[in-house]
Design an enzyme around this catalytic site. Structure first.
Site: not given
Ligand code: NAD
Length: 458
Positions: A151, A257, A35, A85, A264, A208, A212
């Site tokens: 979003r 739907g 990545k 998470t 999330c 949060k 949701n």
């Molecule tokens: P994701 O799985 O796409 O990304 C998580 C990233 O963290 C991965 O690239 C992983 O390699 C990295 N990671 C894991 N352990 C690590 C470490 N020790 N050091 C550095 N990097 C590490 O997840 P996401 O969708 O980006 O979600 C991340 C958080 O944000 C979650 O808690 C999610 O609920 C929250 N969130 C996501 C969204 C969304 O739309 N995706 C929106 C709001 C909140």
């Protein structure tokens, strides 16, 4: 400001790029070297509108760097925790491994005066626990919790100009100091009038998951109404329009739907149920179990409707699934209802071809047993039934005349209620939808009823 963003997934990569766009010096850190390499080379690792262009723009300014080493967080004044998470395997609760590991390895890079800012969605109580650990190891630093509401599909816009900022901060001087640091980071959006609310840690964390949960409830509510419409012969799309005319209810998130999915909503409501249980509020969130059940039931319902659509047996039927991503303008297939339905149809003996403008590669990794065809026309060739399951614009723009020239039999199921039912039926299609009346005489050439006035709002 000098900023580190830890975790460069959907949330973190967008956050890092946008913070650099705002003029900050940013280092994005992730343990996934593939990545980091891609981001460093200016390639976004997932599809998000506007992200590739912005990534290349800010890399060109020299304000954005990527690294797989946590020691590169040293020197930053603010550290955003953006790691995943996910749901624990076989349980409702959150898998906190990534937050805990990232936080523990960040401790070595902290310097006096630093602010650690949690953005991941976490069980209530996490921030207080991490703040205690921080106070012990780095007493001259402070923790804030700043949940993220972006979003997917609108992530860049939502990060650059969000509708609100929530800061969860401790009382007194440390809280004021964390607030001032966050205000400086978000200065441009705040200057434009973005609302900002200061809260304690627990409330900020709850904002949060409560938001949701509310959105999930609204979607499952209208899907429950669709179930009733199905047996009563009513039309849920008209019902939603009428409900949405009431300002107290609002029209958004009332599209019946195949339900919600993604990385999330499903895991957040389950984690919230588990956490409330742990805290002793056993009954408070039992309704969310029903919200989840209604949602999962939609997928089963679509499989059954498809069986009816093709004449009673799925065996050997060529089904083309339009959409793999959990929503349009994204390639995210985590807990995608479309893919889950495609997999169930496959298990029931159908020959399933899945198409999607962006998500076939990601989908292939999750469900290698399905057939994928990125080209829409090729995917529809000789199909016994089309299932519109992700409402990409190109699928909404399909015409019954064009599709009729490709398929073997004119059967279609609109899993998102976005097609013009009357137009398709007039063109001779056996058209099924969720919560909309099935008219066995649907292909008799009748015009749309008079009450269908204007285009339904979304
Ligand atoms: P994701 O799985 O796409 O990304 C998580 C990233 O963290 C991965 O690239 C992983 O390699 C990295 N990671 C894991 N352990 C690590 C470490 N020790 N050091 C550095 N990097 C590490 O997840 P996401 O969708 O980006 O979600 C991340 C958080 O944000 C979650 O808690 C999610 O609920 C929250 N969130 C996501 C969204 C969304 O739309 N995706 C929106 C709001 C909140």
């Amino acid at each position: 400001m000098r900023i580190s963003v830890i975790g460069c997934g959907y949330l973190g990569a967008v956050h890092a790029v946008c913070m650099a766009k705002l003029g900050h010096d940013v280092v994005g850190i992730d343990i996934d070297e593939r990545k980091i390499e891609a981001l460093h080379a200016g390639r976004a690792v997932f599809y998000e509108p506007g992200l590739p262009e912005l990534l290349r723009e800010v890399l060109g300014t020299g304000r954005l760097k990527f690294s797989s080493s946590m020691s590169d967080a040293k020197g930053a004044q603010l550290h955003f925790l953006c790691v995943g998470t996910p749901q624990q395997e076989g349980k409702y609760a959150t898998d906190m491994r990534y937050v805990d590991e990232a936080f523990a390895s960040l401790l070595d890079s902290l310097e006096p005066g630093n602010v650690v800012v949690g953005k991941s969605t976490v069980p209530v109580g996490t921030a207080a626990r991490l703040a205690d650990a921080l106070a012990e190891r780095s007493p001259d630093t402070v923790l804030a919790w700043n949940p993220e509401f972006l979003r997917e599909g609108f992530a860049v816009k939502d990060t650059l100009s969000p509708d609100r900022f929530i800061y969860g901060v401790p009382d007194g001087e440390p809280g004021a100091w964390a607030t001032a640091a966050l205000d400086e980071v978000y200065a441009s959006a705040l200057a434009l009038g973005t609302r900002r609310l200061i809260a304690d840690y627990a409330t900020a964390e709850l904002v949060k998951v409560a938001a949701n949960s509310f959105l999930a409830t609204k979607i499952s509510f209208i899907n429950a109404m669709a179930e009733v419409c199905d047996v009563a012969g009513a039309d849920v799309t008209v019902l939603a329009e009428a409900l949405g005319m009431d300002d107290r209810i609002g029209r958004r998130y009332l599209n019946a739907g195949i339900g919600f999915g993604g990385g999330c909503l499903p895991k957040d409501i389950r984690a919230f149920i588990a956490r409330a249980d742990e805290l002793g509020a056993h009954q408070a969130l039992t309704f969310l179990r029903e919200v989840d059940d209604i949602n999962v039931r939609r997928r089963v319902r679509v499989v059954e409707l498809t069986r009816t659509l093709v004449g009673g047996s799925l065996l050997g039927q060529r089904i083309t699934v339009l959409g793999a991503a959990f929503k349009p303008d994204s390639d995210d297939v985590r807990d995608s209802p479309a893919l889950s339905i495609a997999a169930q149809l496959h298990l029931n003996g159908a020959e399933v071809t899945v198409t999607d403008p962006r998500a076939t590669l990601a989908a292939q990794v999750r469900f290698p047993e399905l057939t994928y065809e990125p080209n829409l026309e090729t995917a529809m060739l000789r199909a016994d039934a089309l299932l519109l399951l992700t409402e990409w614009r190109e699928y909404q723009a399909l015409t019954p005349e064009f599709a009729a020239g490709l398929v073997r039999r004119r059967n279609i199921l609109d899993g998102r209620n976005v097609l013009d039912l009357h137009r398709w039926r007039l063109a001779g299609w056996n058209f099924r939808a969720i919560g909309r009346p099935y008219d066995s005489a649907s292909t008799d050439g009748r015009a749309a009823p008079k009450w269908v006035a204007g285009k339904p709002g979304k």
